[in-house]
Design a protein around this motif. Sequence first.
Motif, PDB file in Angstrom:
ATOM      1  N   PHE A 387      21.834  51.810 -35.063  1.00 34.63           N
ATOM      2  CA  PHE A 387      22.834  51.841 -36.311  1.00 34.63           C
ATOM      3  C   PHE A 387      24.149  52.743 -35.924  1.00 34.63           C
ATOM      4  O   PHE A 387      24.926  52.872 -36.613  1.00 34.63           O
ATOM      5  CB  PHE A 387      22.012  52.423 -37.451  1.00 34.63           C
ATOM      6  N   ASN A 388      23.956  53.343 -34.412  1.00 32.64           N
ATOM      7  CA  ASN A 388      24.974  54.009 -34.086  1.00 32.64           C
ATOM      8  C   ASN A 388      26.173  52.896 -33.677  1.00 32.64           C
ATOM      9  O   ASN A 388      27.419  53.321 -33.380  1.00 32.64           O
ATOM     10  CB  ASN A 388      24.766  55.109 -33.093  1.00 32.64           C
ATOM     11  N   LYS A 389      25.620  51.909 -33.000  1.00 35.62           N
ATOM     12  CA  LYS A 389      26.651  50.866 -32.670  1.00 35.62           C
ATOM     13  C   LYS A 389      26.961  50.202 -33.917  1.00 35.62           C
ATOM     14  O   LYS A 389      26.484  49.078 -34.379  1.00 35.62           O
ATOM     15  CB  LYS A 389      25.996  49.937 -31.585  1.00 35.62           C
ATOM     16  N   LYS A 390      28.172  50.205 -34.307  1.00 36.95           N
ATOM     17  CA  LYS A 390      28.584  49.629 -35.708  1.00 36.95           C
ATOM     18  C   LYS A 390      29.976  48.705 -35.373  1.00 36.95           C
ATOM     19  O   LYS A 390      30.723  49.546 -34.660  1.00 36.95           O
ATOM     20  CB  LYS A 390      28.398  50.349 -36.652  1.00 36.95           C
ATOM     21  N   ILE A 391      30.231  47.705 -35.933  1.00 39.99           N
ATOM     22  CA  ILE A 391      31.479  47.045 -35.767  1.00 39.99           C
ATOM     23  C   ILE A 391      32.040  46.949 -37.352  1.00 39.99           C
ATOM     24  O   ILE A 391      31.707  46.126 -38.236  1.00 39.99           O
ATOM     25  CB  ILE A 391      31.493  45.604 -35.381  1.00 39.99           C
ATOM     26  N   LEU A 392      32.863  47.881 -37.552  1.00 39.74           N
ATOM     27  CA  LEU A 392      33.792  48.171 -38.812  1.00 39.74           C
ATOM     28  C   LEU A 392      34.960  47.324 -38.850  1.00 39.74           C
ATOM     29  O   LEU A 392      35.472  47.097 -40.053  1.00 39.74           O
ATOM     30  CB  LEU A 392      33.722  49.584 -38.958  1.00 39.74           C
ATOM     31  N   HIS A 393      35.676  47.227 -37.910  1.00 36.47           N
ATOM     32  CA  HIS A 393      36.941  46.641 -37.873  1.00 36.47           C
ATOM     33  C   HIS A 393      36.991  45.525 -36.978  1.00 36.47           C
ATOM     34  O   HIS A 393      36.698  45.350 -36.019  1.00 36.47           O
ATOM     35  CB  HIS A 393      37.991  47.748 -37.498  1.00 36.47           C
ATOM     36  N   THR A 394      37.569  44.392 -37.541  1.00 34.30           N
ATOM     37  CA  THR A 394      37.686  43.228 -36.887  1.00 34.30           C
ATOM     38  C   THR A 394      39.268  42.691 -37.382  1.00 34.30           C
ATOM     39  O   THR A 394      39.747  42.731 -38.248  1.00 34.30           O
ATOM     40  CB  THR A 394      36.910  41.959 -37.315  1.00 34.30           C
ATOM     41  N   ALA A 395      39.835  41.677 -36.435  1.00 30.93           N
ATOM     42  CA  ALA A 395      40.895  41.043 -36.671  1.00 30.93           C
ATOM     43  C   ALA A 395      40.919  39.687 -36.148  1.00 30.93           C
ATOM     44  O   ALA A 395      40.224  39.409 -35.155  1.00 30.93           O
ATOM     45  CB  ALA A 395      42.026  41.938 -36.146  1.00 30.93           C
ATOM     46  N   TRP A 396      41.611  38.639 -36.852  1.00 34.10           N
ATOM     47  CA  TRP A 396      41.586  37.259 -36.401  1.00 34.10           C
ATOM     48  C   TRP A 396      43.208  36.776 -36.186  1.00 34.10           C
ATOM     49  O   TRP A 396      43.902  37.190 -36.874  1.00 34.10           O
ATOM     50  CB  TRP A 396      41.063  36.346 -37.564  1.00 34.10           C
ATOM     51  N   HIS A 397      43.341  36.224 -34.967  1.00 28.24           N
ATOM     52  CA  HIS A 397      44.650  35.859 -34.696  1.00 28.24           C
ATOM     53  C   HIS A 397      45.295  34.839 -35.961  1.00 28.24           C
ATOM     54  O   HIS A 397      44.586  34.125 -36.462  1.00 28.24           O
ATOM     55  CB  HIS A 397      44.749  35.241 -33.506  1.00 28.24           C
ATOM     56  N   PRO A 398      46.479  35.026 -36.259  1.00 23.22           N
ATOM     57  CA  PRO A 398      47.029  34.068 -37.490  1.00 23.22           C
ATOM     58  C   PRO A 398      47.086  32.646 -37.374  1.00 23.22           C
ATOM     59  O   PRO A 398      47.034  32.116 -38.280  1.00 23.22           O
ATOM     60  CB  PRO A 398      48.290  34.657 -37.688  1.00 23.22           C
ATOM     61  N   ALA A 399      47.045  32.284 -36.022  1.00 24.13           N
ATOM     62  CA  ALA A 399      47.256  30.729 -36.092  1.00 24.13           C
ATOM     63  C   ALA A 399      46.133  30.133 -35.055  1.00 24.13           C
ATOM     64  O   ALA A 399      45.527  29.075 -35.076  1.00 24.13           O
ATOM     65  CB  ALA A 399      48.611  30.350 -35.376  1.00 24.13           C
ATOM     66  N   GLU A 400      45.522  30.988 -33.936  1.00 22.15           N
ATOM     67  CA  GLU A 400      44.426  30.367 -33.220  1.00 22.15           C
ATOM     68  C   GLU A 400      43.145  31.303 -33.312  1.00 22.15           C
ATOM     69  O   GLU A 400      42.889  32.103 -34.092  1.00 22.15           O
ATOM     70  CB  GLU A 400      45.059  30.853 -31.790  1.00 22.15           C
ATOM     71  N   ASN A 401      42.228  30.399 -32.721  1.00 21.94           N
ATOM     72  CA  ASN A 401      40.787  31.054 -32.702  1.00 21.94           C
ATOM     73  C   ASN A 401      40.701  32.361 -31.598  1.00 21.94           C
ATOM     74  O   ASN A 401      40.151  32.099 -30.560  1.00 21.94           O
ATOM     75  CB  ASN A 401      39.744  30.110 -32.652  1.00 21.94           C
ATOM     76  N   ILE A 402      41.398  33.142 -31.638  1.00 19.71           N
ATOM     77  CA  ILE A 402      41.344  34.489 -30.963  1.00 19.71           C
ATOM     78  C   ILE A 402      40.884  35.449 -31.987  1.00 19.71           C
ATOM     79  O   ILE A 402      41.579  35.881 -33.066  1.00 19.71           O
ATOM     80  CB  ILE A 402      42.582  34.668 -30.286  1.00 19.71           C
ATOM     81  N   ILE A 403      39.874  36.282 -31.550  1.00 21.34           N
ATOM     82  CA  ILE A 403      39.399  37.321 -32.397  1.00 21.34           C
ATOM     83  C   ILE A 403      39.426  38.620 -31.785  1.00 21.34           C
ATOM     84  O   ILE A 403      39.013  38.641 -30.502  1.00 21.34           O
ATOM     85  CB  ILE A 403      38.034  37.132 -33.058  1.00 21.34           C
ATOM     86  N   ALA A 404      39.486  40.037 -32.377  1.00 19.07           N
ATOM     87  CA  ALA A 404      39.705  41.063 -31.764  1.00 19.07           C
ATOM     88  C   ALA A 404      38.537  42.081 -32.581  1.00 19.07           C
ATOM     89  O   ALA A 404      38.542  41.975 -33.833  1.00 19.07           O
ATOM     90  CB  ALA A 404      40.846  41.868 -31.993  1.00 19.07           C
ATOM     91  N   VAL A 405      37.631  42.532 -31.817  1.00 14.06           N
ATOM     92  CA  VAL A 405      36.325  43.371 -32.562  1.00 14.06           C
ATOM     93  C   VAL A 405      36.506  44.566 -31.916  1.00 14.06           C
ATOM     94  O   VAL A 405      36.278  44.817 -30.647  1.00 14.06           O
ATOM     95  CB  VAL A 405      35.117  42.438 -32.093  1.00 14.06           C
ATOM     96  N   ALA A 406      36.379  45.537 -32.833  1.00 16.02           N
ATOM     97  CA  ALA A 406      36.261  47.010 -32.422  1.00 16.02           C
ATOM     98  C   ALA A 406      34.971  47.538 -32.678  1.00 16.02           C
ATOM     99  O   ALA A 406      34.372  47.731 -33.577  1.00 16.02           O
ATOM    100  CB  ALA A 406      37.314  47.902 -33.162  1.00 16.02           C
TER     101      ALA A 406
END
Length: 419
Positions: A387-406
């Motif tokens: 539970f210390n490893k958590k992904i709270l913030h994500t973002a998706w490219h506006p046109a393509e299938n590219i994602i950013a995961v913090a």
Amino acid sequence: DIISTVEFNYSGDLLATGDKGGRVVIFQREQENKSRPHSRGEYNVYSTFQSHEPEFDYLKSLEIEEKINKIRWLPQQNAAHFLLSTNDKTIKLWKISERDKRAEGYNLKDEDGRLRDPFRITALRVPILKPMDLMVEASPRRIFANAHTYHINSISVNSDHETYLSADDLRINLWHLEITDRSFNIVDIKPVNMEELTEVITAAEFHPLQCNVFVYSSSKGTIRLCDMRSSALCDRHSKFFEEPEDPSSRSFFSEIISSISDVKFSHSGRYMMTRDYLSVKVWDLNMESRPVETHQVHEYLRSKLCSLYENDCIFDKFEGCWNGSDSAIMTGSYNNFFRMFDRSTRRDVTLEASRENSKPRASLKPRKVCTGGKRKKDEISVDSLDFNKKILHTAWHPAENIIAVAATNNLYIFQDKVN
């Protein structure tokens, strides 16, 4: 270095992250290279700058931490890029620009910058521009301060590209991007007597197409849609979205887990997504009574709420995001897992962002959590989740299938497999 926000710009060529140390790091997408055909999806560091510094409020004896709560890009109007970044109290407008030429041959100063003796100047020189190594400069253009008593949790740029809103626990303010010394208070839910306080604002966002419409969510699990045309102070909402609670599932934790941590309009403006502790809901703006879709993010944690309450994880604020065509949703979970939901097929997948299984160009394998009974070979049991490893913030490219995961202090960028 813990990442606190992630945001693609309107074209998707730049990706900004903010961290707990008040820094903003901007990544730029590599252009396609014939010798390296796979490099198109790669993002490399473009600019890093210190956006906020720790401050101290002497009147309230409060430390104001430098952590970046939100970053929002402005649509690009010229060669420079602009973004808004905010900590708990102060919003700043930053200009990010490139310089690859410098002027040489001044009349009044030498090449090293020292002023020349006016009596030694005998001829008039015309300065010339000479090429130099590319420099990316970040400069603060506006500082919007002293408008929030409580901690800012959201900023959202309006579709008119002239105004934006900022929301704290009890109030929402409307700003003009050119005017820093005043803002208009458009929502104020602060009761006269603070002992009567029952809910707080958790997130707010402008509609992507209608400049007069915005929504804000509350800790009670409700969403209010407001229309600025109806009155200057939008305390009286136009629409009120709330799902009736199932009395049979009521527990001590019901109120905490129903609090909405994020609200986002779809790009089309027809739907909005809300994230609470255990689920993601999709609402049709034309139907207030219940969501049109409910996706369970980690239902297997319902039996673990007691221990999550004791270690404070139950108060984690997960965010969600839409893909460019509004056909899929992504949000984070624990153990560095993140979830993706396909809206048309109703299929979902759990993926993991970790160094062990994220070798470049390797495909991500779906993960499964075993909720009871016999555990299969590739499943992970609920009790062994970190539970210390958590992904709270994500973002998706506006046109393509590219994602950013913090994932805490690591940023992972994944893209569709290129054959």
